[in-house]
Scaffold this active site. Structure first.
Site, PDB file in Angstrom:
ATOM      1  N   GLN A  89       3.717  -8.064  -1.373  1.00 48.90           N
ATOM      2  CA  GLN A  89       3.534  -9.153  -0.413  1.00 48.90           C
ATOM      3  C   GLN A  89       3.075 -10.413  -1.138  1.00 48.90           C
ATOM      4  OE1 GLN A  89       0.227  -9.493   2.598  1.00 48.90           O
ATOM      5  NE2 GLN A  89       1.961  -9.265   3.991  1.00 48.90           N
TER       6      GLN A  89
ATOM      7  N   SER B  23       0.813  -1.216   0.000  1.00 50.05           N
ATOM      8  CA  SER B  23       0.000   0.000   0.000  1.00 50.05           C
ATOM      9  C   SER B  23       0.848   1.268   0.000  1.00 50.05           C
ATOM     10  CB  SER B  23      -0.967  -0.001   1.183  1.00 50.05           C
ATOM     11  OG  SER B  23      -0.257   0.029   2.401  1.00 50.05           O
TER      12      SER B  23
ATOM     13  N   LEU C  54       9.440  -8.213 -11.425  1.00 50.43           N
ATOM     14  CA  LEU C  54       8.441  -7.276 -10.903  1.00 50.43           C
ATOM     15  C   LEU C  54       8.157  -6.209 -11.953  1.00 50.43           C
ATOM     16  CD1 LEU C  54      10.329  -6.651  -7.552  1.00 50.43           C
ATOM     17  CD2 LEU C  54       8.301  -8.084  -7.797  1.00 50.43           C
ATOM     18  N   GLU C  55       6.916  -5.767 -12.036  1.00 50.58           N
ATOM     19  CA  GLU C  55       6.575  -4.658 -12.915  1.00 50.58           C
ATOM     20  C   GLU C  55       6.006  -3.534 -12.067  1.00 50.58           C
ATOM     21  OE1 GLU C  55       3.933  -2.142 -15.338  1.00 50.58           O
ATOM     22  OE2 GLU C  55       3.092  -3.843 -14.260  1.00 50.58           O
TER      23      GLU C  55
END
Length: 188
Positions: A156, A112, A136-137
């Site tokens: 996560q 978040s 990861l993007e």
């Protein structure tokens, strides 16, 4: 199918090498300064972004085609902080290497801290018996440049264990992203 707890995550990481390197607790500070947290949480594991990035650029004005992706659409960058241009994205990889058990499927959700800044982290599920560093993007949905911090939490991972073992795992299929190292571009 049930979600797995911190106890299970610790046991699988420590006894079976499911996550390497592994942090058994939550880390919120480094060198006396606050960071985006990483490590084991109640029902998940907060992964970190490594310092290798591929930043999307429109220098060559090519068409984005997932079946025929042009590597020249990215600029390679290595550093502690990556600046993503407005309305653009960057690829990175996790610091952690994963080995997913045959009975487990994961879902990965962005933290978040990034989402509240308009930075979306997208990762596909880790399938049964997949292993490797996770690509990861990071999408910067804002009209301003955005920062991504290497060595800090970014997403996560939630672990779900099935009531029965799958007939065919990712490894059995010879999945195209099996054992990936570094930031991996699209493959067909």
């Amino acid at each position: 199918m049930s979600i797995k707890s911190d106890k299970w995550i610790r046991r699988m990481a420590e006894q079976h090498g499911m996550i390497e390197p592994f942090e058994p607790g939550q880390v919120r500070e480094a060198d006396g300064r606050k960071i985006v947290s990483y490590g084991t949480s109640s029902y998940g594991y907060d992964i970190r972004c490594a310092d290798e990035f591929k930043i999307f650029t429109n220098i060559n004005s090519t068409i984005v085609d997932p079946k025929n992706f042009d590597e020249k659409s990215f600029v390679d960058f290595k550093g502690d902080v990556c600046i993503i241009p407005p309305n653009s994205f960057a690829l990175a990889r996790t610091m952690e290497y994963f080995r997913i058990p045959r009975s487990v499927l994961t879902i990965c959700l962005g933290k978040s801290t990034y989402a509240r800044c308009g930075i979306i982290v997208n990762v596909t599920p880790f399938e049964p018996e997949w292993e490797g560093y996770v690509t990861l993007e990071f999408s910067n949905t804002t009209p301003l440049p955005a920062k991504i911090y290497a060595g800090e939490g970014c997403a996560q991972v939630l672990f779900f264990e099935s009531d029965e073992i799958c007939e065919t795992s990712y490894a059995d299929r010879g999945g195209k992203y099996q054992g990936q190292h570094g930031v991996t571009l699209p493959k067909t």
